[in-house]
Design a protein around this motif. Sequence first.
Motif, PDB file in Angstrom:
ATOM      1  N   ASP A  10      -9.405   4.153   4.288  1.00 48.79           N
ATOM      2  CA  ASP A  10      -9.311   3.754   2.879  1.00 48.79           C
ATOM      3  C   ASP A  10     -10.107   2.457   2.726  1.00 48.79           C
ATOM      4  O   ASP A  10      -9.791   1.464   3.391  1.00 48.79           O
ATOM      5  CB  ASP A  10      -7.833   3.531   2.544  1.00 48.79           C
ATOM      6  CG  ASP A  10      -7.569   3.232   1.079  1.00 48.79           C
ATOM      7  OD1 ASP A  10      -8.507   2.814   0.368  1.00 48.79           O
ATOM      8  OD2 ASP A  10      -6.409   3.395   0.648  1.00 48.79           O
ATOM      9  N   TYR A  35     -13.408   6.408   0.367  1.00 50.12           N
ATOM     10  CA  TYR A  35     -12.998   6.624   1.755  1.00 50.12           C
ATOM     11  C   TYR A  35     -14.196   7.003   2.617  1.00 50.12           C
ATOM     12  O   TYR A  35     -15.137   7.648   2.146  1.00 50.12           O
ATOM     13  CB  TYR A  35     -11.998   7.790   1.847  1.00 50.12           C
ATOM     14  CG  TYR A  35     -10.657   7.496   1.216  1.00 50.12           C
ATOM     15  CD1 TYR A  35      -9.563   7.115   1.994  1.00 50.12           C
ATOM     16  CD2 TYR A  35     -10.480   7.590  -0.161  1.00 50.12           C
ATOM     17  CE1 TYR A  35      -8.332   6.846   1.414  1.00 50.12           C
ATOM     18  CE2 TYR A  35      -9.251   7.312  -0.752  1.00 50.12           C
ATOM     19  CZ  TYR A  35      -8.178   6.948   0.041  1.00 50.12           C
ATOM     20  OH  TYR A  35      -6.965   6.670  -0.527  1.00 50.12           O
ATOM     21  N   HIS A  85       0.833  -1.204   0.000  1.00 46.89           N
ATOM     22  CA  HIS A  85       0.000   0.000   0.000  1.00 46.89           C
ATOM     23  C   HIS A  85       0.870   1.258   0.000  1.00 46.89           C
ATOM     24  O   HIS A  85       0.623   2.216  -0.736  1.00 46.89           O
ATOM     25  CB  HIS A  85      -0.903  -0.033   1.244  1.00 46.89           C
ATOM     26  CG  HIS A  85      -2.172   0.738   1.097  1.00 46.89           C
ATOM     27  ND1 HIS A  85      -3.188   0.671   2.008  1.00 46.89           N
ATOM     28  CD2 HIS A  85      -2.592   1.620   0.150  1.00 46.89           C
ATOM     29  CE1 HIS A  85      -4.180   1.460   1.624  1.00 46.89           C
ATOM     30  NE2 HIS A  85      -3.835   2.052   0.512  1.00 46.89           N
ATOM     31  N   HIS A  99      -3.883   9.100   1.060  1.00 46.86           N
ATOM     32  CA  HIS A  99      -3.072   8.003   1.601  1.00 46.86           C
ATOM     33  C   HIS A  99      -2.194   8.465   2.751  1.00 46.86           C
ATOM     34  O   HIS A  99      -2.068   7.783   3.757  1.00 46.86           O
ATOM     35  CB  HIS A  99      -2.213   7.377   0.496  1.00 46.86           C
ATOM     36  CG  HIS A  99      -2.966   6.379  -0.308  1.00 46.86           C
ATOM     37  ND1 HIS A  99      -3.390   6.626  -1.587  1.00 46.86           N
ATOM     38  CD2 HIS A  99      -3.413   5.140  -0.001  1.00 46.86           C
ATOM     39  CE1 HIS A  99      -4.045   5.564  -2.039  1.00 46.86           C
ATOM     40  NE2 HIS A  99      -4.074   4.654  -1.103  1.00 46.86           N
ATOM     41  N   HIS A 155      -7.615  -2.785  -2.159  1.00 45.84           N
ATOM     42  CA  HIS A 155      -6.180  -3.021  -1.919  1.00 45.84           C
ATOM     43  C   HIS A 155      -5.795  -2.756  -0.464  1.00 45.84           C
ATOM     44  O   HIS A 155      -4.738  -3.169  -0.025  1.00 45.84           O
ATOM     45  CB  HIS A 155      -5.304  -2.217  -2.894  1.00 45.84           C
ATOM     46  CG  HIS A 155      -5.375  -0.731  -2.714  1.00 45.84           C
ATOM     47  ND1 HIS A 155      -5.689   0.139  -3.737  1.00 45.84           N
ATOM     48  CD2 HIS A 155      -5.164   0.061  -1.652  1.00 45.84           C
ATOM     49  CE1 HIS A 155      -5.674   1.380  -3.298  1.00 45.84           C
ATOM     50  NE2 HIS A 155      -5.359   1.363  -2.032  1.00 45.84           N
TER      51      HIS A 155
END
Length: 205
Positions: free
Chosen positions: A166, A133, A31, A86, A170
Amino acid sequence: MDNFYPFENTPLPYSYDALEPYIDTKTMELHHNRHLQTYIDNLNKALNPHPELQNLSLEFMLKNLCRLPAELSLALRRNGGGVYNHRFYFDSMTTASTLNPQLENELTTAFGSFEAFKERFKNAALSVFGSGYGWLVYNGENYSIITTKNQNTPDLKLYIPLLNIDVWEHAYYLKHYNERNKYIDDWFNVVNWEKVYMRKGGQIG
Ligand code: MN
């Protein structure tokens, strides 16, 4: 946090295995080292031919997308948002998650109880169809729970973001497969509540 071009992938404030068993090592490594790195590379690539934009902070660009060159706004929304979201997510987690008592009081006032806040936040994160998100935000008076799609950020002119999760696959697929609800439950164990409350002290503007 370096917020200016050329952007660099700064190390996490903890090791890749620090959030075990809630978030697995491989997920954290991929990530940060691949997904976030790609957003950083593509943001730099978008800004490379535009020296006039290279002294603008990431937050300024995201707040003022409508004032930037139209042909750049999609790349900046996707890649600038990807970097912002992120970094915010990684900085919202810690190995030593302890609930800040003032924050607990305020969320209890806002949502009825701390458990009710968690339930509302979880349901919002579960409601994101596809990638995006869940967020806790503050507008200077009230707390709200909102969601954003893809790599969109909350409207930074209206809100101080306090916490995000998130929910792109992934972020959890290697450990939790398709069970986003179990990922969210695990993630609550690594939230940096002190950081959340500290962010609320920030200014809009
Ligand atoms: Mn992600």
